[in-house]
Design an enzyme around this catalytic site. Sequence first.
Site, mmCIF file in Angstrom:
data_model
loop_
_atom_site.group_PDB
_atom_site.id
_atom_site.type_symbol
_atom_site.label_atom_id
_atom_site.label_comp_id
_atom_site.label_asym_id
_atom_site.label_seq_id
_atom_site.Cartn_x
_atom_site.Cartn_y
_atom_site.Cartn_z
ATOM 1 N N LYS A 85 0.861 -0.942 0.036
ATOM 2 C CA LYS A 85 0.020 0.013 -0.256
ATOM 3 C C LYS A 85 0.883 1.114 0.137
ATOM 4 O O LYS A 85 2.039 1.305 0.847
ATOM 5 C CB LYS A 85 -0.834 -0.065 1.251
ATOM 6 N N SER A 160 -10.047 1.495 2.538
ATOM 7 C CA SER A 160 -9.132 2.132 1.774
ATOM 8 C C SER A 160 -8.159 1.417 0.839
ATOM 9 O O SER A 160 -7.381 1.946 -0.153
ATOM 10 C CB SER A 160 -8.360 3.066 2.579
ATOM 11 N N SER A 184 -10.140 -1.033 6.512
ATOM 12 C CA SER A 184 -9.425 -0.745 5.230
ATOM 13 C C SER A 184 -8.780 -1.854 4.938
ATOM 14 O O SER A 184 -8.392 -1.793 3.502
ATOM 15 C CB SER A 184 -8.638 0.265 5.450
HETATM 16 N N1 GLN Z 1 -13.476 3.201 5.859
HETATM 17 C C1 GLN Z 1 -12.823 3.888 7.260
HETATM 18 C C2 GLN Z 1 -12.545 5.572 7.213
HETATM 19 O O1 GLN Z 1 -12.728 5.886 6.132
HETATM 20 C C3 GLN Z 1 -11.720 3.096 7.624
HETATM 21 C C4 GLN Z 1 -10.412 3.370 6.928
HETATM 22 C C5 GLN Z 1 -9.456 2.703 7.340
HETATM 23 O O2 GLN Z 1 -9.594 1.627 7.954
HETATM 24 N N2 GLN Z 1 -8.004 3.130 7.001
HETATM 25 O O3 GLN Z 1 -11.985 5.972 7.973
#
Ligand code: GLN
Length: 491
Positions: A85, A160, A184
């Site tokens: 990532k 994400s 995410s």
């Molecule tokens: N979807 C969640 C957010 O927008 C989690 C994001 C993540 O785990 N980085 O914060």
Amino acid sequence: MSQQNEPTDELNEATLLAQRVSTGASTAAAELENYLATIEQSEGEIHAFNTVLADEARTRAADIDQRIAAGESVGPLAGVPVAVKDNLCTTGVDTTCSSKMLEGWKPPYDAAVVESLTAAGAILVGKTNLDEFAMGSSTENSAFGPTRNPADVTRVPGGSSGGSAAAVAANFAPLSLGSDTGGSIRQPASLCGVVGVKPTYGAVSRYGLIAFASSLDQIGPFAHSVTDAALLYDVIAGHDQRDSTSIPTGIPTVSDGLDAGVEGLRVGVVKELSGTTEGFEPEVARQTQAAADALAEAGAKVDEVSIPTVMAGLSAYYILAPAEASSNLARYDGVRYGLRQPGANTAAMMRASRTAGFGSEVKRRIMLGTYALSAGYYDAFYGRAQKVRTLIIEDFERAYQDFDVLLTPTSPCVAFPFDAKTDPLTMYLNDVCTIPSNLAGHPAMSVPFGTGADGLPVGVQVMAPMLGEQTMFRVGAALENAAQTITNGGA
Ligand code: GLN
């Protein structure tokens, strides 16, 4: 239990590849070319990567082959291509967080997990796309354009870590790394039909992970199989004194005993997230029930459990994560990293740089977080959210007196079309099942379990208490066996 988790299963792609390369049955160079050819063919459509490192990967593969030919042992990931990532620091390689703010920024050091990959003989094939600074659930918030879901390119891959999930699902690499602050890793794994693991908070070093919400962030693996995810987990987990929240001792290894089965294990199906809740797709609920039934069939004691505070996790998270983000992202000031826009004085330069550098979701989080932390509102928002966090931890503690693991859907829905969730609250609801484990610091994983609406993948989430990874992976392996048996039409 059957032998399906022995590394003869073709889903165990990374395990088998490392075996072939380290025994000389194949070469890292030849294996790599297969993946690079797939990338060449489909990356234009999928857009899993911000950067593909084809040349660097070829050089590295040649080096690994040379060392193996010289009789050296190169580690458990010998020659395995891994996608990482793009919020994990890689020396001299662009690390952007999919933000214009960090476009072109090349870190002077490797994240701890990248060091671990190198030490294990892995090959870095590229940096994967994400929602800007890991804020989002669809990868649509990337400043460099969204990633498409390999299962259906008209749909999001989740987020994400959408690029990392899609990279594995599209066979661009057998393994990848993502980060999980509120889901995410698990949610995109679920939407793309791969395995995704969020380790116990502190089990994997966050050194070199660009911070979103430091008390919640964890790095973890994506793979086609539980066995492969376990292989990668064992490589990246362990103490690191450069991360002050790294757990000093007792971090489990998980690869051994994966096929021990679930006989006698106590599995709790979380009532509030069982899928009969409003907003959950019926097919997702059905698959979660089928997963619970499969575990019962395999000898587990399955029962329903209530975790009353779990639904409040969403609200608490969307105070706490933005609050931490507002502090962490203060460092992007036009001076120390990345983008700088001209301004008449320092304040104007900073304002112009932050206005131009951040996308709208990141700005929304910074404003929400700043507000929640501001004098006069601190107790009403941040303080209360912290109390909810404690209540959730206490609720989990009670549940784990009676159960070894807990089961929920990973996501309330299957992969959705682009632009389907433009209102932020609708998007945030995606995280309702995954957030509680982040708030508690507990491990959780998503395992593909059949399909839902439009034949799209469904993931089931296995949650475990602090450092309960061994049991969690065992249950994951049993679910994987059951899912394969059902798919193959067996009983
Ligand atoms: N979807 C969640 C957010 O927008 C989690 C994001 C993540 O785990 N980085 O914060």
